[in-house]
Design a protein around this motif. Structure first.
Motif, mmCIF file in Angstrom:
data_model
loop_
_atom_site.group_PDB
_atom_site.id
_atom_site.type_symbol
_atom_site.label_atom_id
_atom_site.label_comp_id
_atom_site.label_asym_id
_atom_site.label_seq_id
_atom_site.Cartn_x
_atom_site.Cartn_y
_atom_site.Cartn_z
ATOM 1 N N UNK A 71 0.784 -1.223 0.000
ATOM 2 C CA UNK A 71 0.000 0.000 0.000
ATOM 3 C C UNK A 71 0.814 1.269 0.000
ATOM 4 N N UNK A 72 2.081 1.202 -0.482
ATOM 5 C CA UNK A 72 2.881 2.425 -0.580
ATOM 6 C C UNK A 72 2.778 3.004 -1.984
ATOM 7 N N UNK A 73 3.243 4.255 -2.117
ATOM 8 C CA UNK A 73 3.284 4.887 -3.444
ATOM 9 C C UNK A 73 4.079 4.064 -4.418
ATOM 10 N N UNK A 74 5.162 3.480 -3.914
ATOM 11 C CA UNK A 74 6.083 2.754 -4.779
ATOM 12 C C UNK A 74 6.517 1.515 -4.023
ATOM 13 N N UNK A 75 6.484 0.358 -4.692
ATOM 14 C CA UNK A 75 6.671 -0.880 -3.958
ATOM 15 C C UNK A 75 8.042 -1.498 -4.040
ATOM 16 N N UNK A 76 9.061 -0.744 -4.506
ATOM 17 C CA UNK A 76 10.358 -1.400 -4.652
ATOM 18 C C UNK A 76 11.181 -1.218 -3.382
ATOM 19 N N UNK A 77 11.862 -2.291 -2.966
ATOM 20 C CA UNK A 77 12.644 -2.241 -1.734
ATOM 21 C C UNK A 77 13.891 -1.403 -1.906
ATOM 22 N N UNK A 78 14.424 -1.353 -3.116
ATOM 23 C CA UNK A 78 15.621 -0.559 -3.402
ATOM 24 C C UNK A 78 15.187 0.864 -3.748
ATOM 25 N N UNK A 79 15.552 1.822 -2.889
ATOM 26 C CA UNK A 79 15.034 3.180 -3.065
ATOM 27 C C UNK A 79 15.643 3.855 -4.286
ATOM 28 N N UNK A 80 16.910 3.529 -4.600
ATOM 29 C CA UNK A 80 17.534 4.120 -5.783
ATOM 30 C C UNK A 80 16.766 3.711 -7.029
ATOM 31 N N UNK A 81 16.363 2.432 -7.091
ATOM 32 C CA UNK A 81 15.572 1.973 -8.232
ATOM 33 C C UNK A 81 14.237 2.703 -8.292
ATOM 34 N N UNK A 82 13.621 2.923 -7.114
ATOM 35 C CA UNK A 82 12.321 3.579 -7.160
ATOM 36 C C UNK A 82 12.455 5.014 -7.628
ATOM 37 N N UNK A 83 13.611 5.663 -7.356
ATOM 38 C CA UNK A 83 13.796 7.011 -7.888
ATOM 39 C C UNK A 83 14.059 6.947 -9.389
ATOM 40 N N UNK A 84 14.950 6.012 -9.803
ATOM 41 C CA UNK A 84 15.370 5.999 -11.210
ATOM 42 C C UNK A 84 14.229 5.588 -12.122
#
Lengths: 255, 114
Positions: A71-84
């Motif tokens: 239920x988050x805005x973005x579901x990826x555990x790696x934050x750098x990936x979620x930004x990129x």
């Protein structure tokens, strides 16, 4: 004499940059709470109120458990990936375009018609170990870009590892040459697939490259919506692109 | 400390650009400056004792000071890829220069106007 002047100019530049060091945040003291990065990390960028930030109040998101929840805005555990690939995905589309332009440039400058021969037999160890190592290297590259949203890595390093496998093939076999039709069509279709993902997001969510799939549980393989799909297309595209660059380096013109 | 290393690398790159006569060494000098700037940008986001910004079983929740700043890392990812692209185009141009002028040393090139 020229070396002396060069040392003087370089030392002057280094001195100027040292003076500049006093004006920035000291090493290791970066305050993430002062930056937007805190919201990237906590995955709630949409809750920022712009007026409050302008007045000077820090908006620190409250800490909550992220790993294993949904239920988050973005579901990826790696934050750098979620930004990129999620928050700044349009930037990544431009980056892929720059890489495509440079691959086309190398093809235009170096493009030849036949494989360059070095006239020497590759080492026995190189020839035998290629057969053992090649599947492992390709498997590792695929692992890196499929797990880009969970572990360090992603499409760009994974594609580079696959291109390294092609380079190994070129070094170990004088007769091998890459099928350029396959690599160019893979590259083109994967590049268009990225744009198609963006257009589907535009149709489904009202924004280009919108994350239109459910986010899932943070930390599981099938999570983060469109992020793994985009990173797979980027991985295959970068892999075929850099393989094409490696192939063009090993070509020469007739006559 | 990492800031100092990156500044010294910029100095080495500028020194190489001004003294070397081999064009490939110019390209490598530019690449060294590129790397130095990347190191600097990543270092601006470092937090003492911070972990890599990846949620795992051991670090399941967000807290200020637990993770380093992920934004510079994401920007440097872009910069590295573009650096590879420019290096590839530059090196392939040097291959053509070598074919046409028989050398990539600026003093030994043939057929270059004074």
């Amino acid at each position: 004499m020229r070396r002396f002047y060069a040392i003087l100019v370089a030392a002057g530049l280094v001195y100027m940059l040292f003076m500049f060091l006093g004006t920035i945040v000291p090493y290791g003291k970066a305050d993430v709470a002062d930056r937007v990065s805190a919201h990237f990390l906590a995955k709630d960028v949409n809750s920022i109120s712009p007026t409050k930030w302008v007045e000077g109040d820090k908006q620190v998101p409250h800490s909550e458990r992220v790993y294993g929840r949904k239920g988050f805005e973005d579901g990826s555990a790696n934050v750098v990936t979620s930004i990129v690939v999620n928050y700044r995905s349009f930037d990544t589309l431009g980056e892929v375009t720059v890489l495509f332009a440079s691959a086309v440039g190398v093809g235009l400058i170096l493009g030849g018609t036949r494989r360059m021969k070095y006239g020497r037999k590759p080492n026995f160890i190189l020839r035998v170990s290629t057969g053992i190592l090649l599947p492992l290297i390709i498997l590792f590259g695929i692992y890196i870009f499929v797990h880009g949203h969970l572990t360090p890595g992603g499409g760009f390093p994974g594609g580079t590892i696959i291109a390294a496998a092609v380079l190994l093939l070129y070094l170990s076999n004088e007769e091998f040459s890459l099928n350029m039709i396959v690599s160019k069509s893979l590259e083109g279709s994967m590049g268009s697939l990225y744009v198609i993902f963006g257009l589907i997001g535009l149709a489904a969510g009202g924004a280009f490259l919108f994350n239109f799939l459910p986010n899932g549980v943070v930390g599981s393989l099938f999570s983060a919506g469109v992020v793994p799909l985009v990173y797979m297309t980027i991985g295959l595209k970068v892999g075929s692109e850099l393989s094409g660059v490696v192939a063009e380096i090993h070509e020469e013109r007739e006559g | 400390m990492v800031y100092i290393i990156s500044i010294i690398l910029v100095g080495i790159g500028v020194y190489g650009l001004m003294t070397q006569k081999n064009l490939f060494k110019h390209l490598i000098s530019l690449s060294i400056i590129d790397t130095a700037v990347n190191i600097f940008i990543v270092a601006t986001g470092y937090v003492n004792g911070g972990k890599a910004p990846i949620y795992t079983k051991n670090f399941p929740s967000f807290a200020i000071g637990r993770f380093v700043d992920p934004l510079p890392q994401a920007l440097v990812l872009t910069a590295i890829v573009i650096g590879v692209g420019t290096l590839a185009v530059g090196a392939s141009l040097l291959v053509r220069v070598k074919e046409k002028h028989s050398s990539i040393d600026v003093e030994n090139m043939k057929g270059v106007g004074e």
